[in-house]
Motif scaffolding. Sequence first.
Motif, PDB file in Angstrom:
ATOM      1  N   LYS A   1     -22.107  -0.669  -4.350  1.00 30.68           N
ATOM      2  CA  LYS A   1     -22.203   0.985  -5.018  1.00 30.68           C
ATOM      3  C   LYS A   1     -22.876   1.538  -3.480  1.00 30.68           C
TER       4      LYS A   1
ATOM      5  N   LYS B   1     -17.595   8.129  -6.820  1.00 30.69           N
ATOM      6  CA  LYS B   1     -17.823   9.456  -7.432  1.00 30.69           C
ATOM      7  C   LYS B   1     -18.020   9.525  -8.414  1.00 30.69           C
ATOM      8  N   ASP B   2     -16.856   8.623  -8.789  1.00 31.87           N
ATOM      9  CA  ASP B   2     -16.095   8.271 -10.570  1.00 31.87           C
ATOM     10  C   ASP B   2     -17.269   7.560 -11.722  1.00 31.87           C
ATOM     11  N   GLU B   3     -18.013   8.212 -12.708  1.00 28.85           N
ATOM     12  CA  GLU B   3     -19.433   8.585 -13.845  1.00 28.85           C
ATOM     13  C   GLU B   3     -18.920   6.368 -14.377  1.00 28.85           C
ATOM     14  N   LYS B   4     -17.364   6.578 -14.462  1.00 24.69           N
ATOM     15  CA  LYS B   4     -17.609   5.790 -15.105  1.00 24.69           C
ATOM     16  C   LYS B   4     -17.239   4.404 -14.942  1.00 24.69           C
TER      17      LYS B   4
ATOM     18  N   ASN C   1     -19.225   4.039 -11.552  1.00 20.90           N
ATOM     19  CA  ASN C   1     -20.669   3.707 -11.647  1.00 20.90           C
ATOM     20  C   ASN C   1     -21.018   3.367 -12.431  1.00 20.90           C
ATOM     21  N   SER C   2     -20.835   3.495 -13.550  1.00 25.15           N
ATOM     22  CA  SER C   2     -21.571   2.877 -15.399  1.00 25.15           C
ATOM     23  C   SER C   2     -21.491   1.894 -15.467  1.00 25.15           C
TER      24      SER C   2
END
Length: 583
Positions: free
Chosen positions: A411, A417-420, A422-423
């Motif tokens: 991280k 930048k992809d939220e999926k 990161n999540s």
Amino acid sequence: MIKLLLFFSTFTFINVFSQSKKQIDSISNLPMTYIQTNLKTVIPQLRKNALDAKKSRNLKAEAKTYASLSLAFYYNGDYDENIKYSLKSIEIFEKLNDLENVSSVYGEMGFRLKATNIRDAEKYMMKGLKIAEKANFTKPLLSIYNNYGVIKNNLNQKDSALIYFHKGLEIKTKSNDSVGIPYSLNNIGEAYLQQKKFDLAKQYFDKAMAQRVALKDDYGIADNFAYNGDLFLAMKNYPLAIQNFEKSVKLAEKYKITNLLRHDYGMLSQAYELNQNLPKALEYFKKSQALKDQIINKETYDKMAELQMKFDTVQKEKEILKQKNQEKKRLNTIKILSILFVSLIIISFLIYRTLFLKNKQQKQEYELTTAISKIETQNKLQEQRLSISRDLHDNIGAQLTFIISSVETLKQAFNIKDEKINSKLSSISTFTKDTITELRDTIWAMNHSEIDFNEIRSRILNFVEKAQKSNDFINIIFERENALDSLKFTSVEGMNIYRITQEAVNNAMKYSEAKNINLTAKTIDNQIEIKITDDGKGFDTEEIELGNGIRNMQKRASELNADFEINSEKGNGTQIILRIPKV
């Protein structure tokens, strides 16, 4: 030498005393049937036994002898002496606090007063009944129920009489009282006779007669012939009535049963008169009157018999003094035999003691070997547990920590930048942290063979503290009784309690939308009760299918042999209750 002489003198005295006591006790317990059929010889015998018991301070035997004397005088028709000795017996039994015999003598005295003073009869009978029923004394109740039924019958309380007769029959049947059962059968038969239910009366009289014939009880057989005579007289079958009364008279005359003869003579006089045989009626009337006169004049005879018994006692004391000289000659023989006997006992005791100590030592050695083996096994298991827990901590724990570190590095190293993504990475990190926590809990349980409730509470509090940090809007309170802290569980039981509590709190936080979650632990009816209650939205237990989490909680509760309960309503929150048997 003087000490040895004293020892053998004491030994001889104890032998003589024990034999005398045995004889006194034996006479004080003479059977009722023997007393009934041997009145002429048994009364002097009992009087002497009462004196002997009094001299030797054998209070129980003295009281029992007085009770037997009262019975003998009753069957002999001497009612004043009957009451006198009954009261003497009660006085001694009360001093001894022997309530069972007190109740028995009160009951017998009440029964014997039925013909002369029915009110006193009921009073004494009730005293005996209350004492026996309060203490649940079976032996006195065997006769009291039956005899109280007779009193009720004489008071014309027929229904009450039958109730007590049947109570008496029931308790005698349960106790297998073969002597007493015929008395109850006859009393029930007599009650039906008075109600003119002749067929029922005859059935009970016949049953009683059959049992008395089987017992070879001549007094009882005579009594039953008299009952049959009463039955046939009431049925106006005078020849059969006369036949039965005469059979009863034959046995009563043989055994000198005064009170039964008095009844039979009177009834035969009536039966012959009704059968138009006036000479025979007059003959038996005269016999009945003569017997009454004999009973009235009996007091003088008894006083003479008592004086004779005292005289005999003095003579026997003189005989004892003469025999003492002869006993001295036998003393040397007794001493030698006593020495041999004592030596044999000492040798036997020493052999027994040696064998006993040897067996005890072998048993202790076996128990010690077993205990050492058990401890070694437990130590091996503990070493295995510690080895597994170290492997889990050093290998799997290190690998999980590496995963968390790798995720954090990814991280930070890459600007994702992809939220999926990161999540997903955050989810992996959280899951791995939770897994480490679960692993630490498992290692904690494995490192202990026993876990007390205080340790379980500390784990739960640690979990609650972390849970509150993750959600500031939920207030979690944990209350418990201090007495629970010292209770111990196996590591498996402790882990199951912790996991059920943890799962219940997690579910409340995830799904209930609650503001408050209360945990309580206390003891109720020898059980440990743990409640997890929330004020959330609740759910309908009939509509919602239970998930894996709840099924796991139910399985863990089953392993604890505990009760698991879920209560919930829409809008009223949810309550989970775990009840664990307290060992």
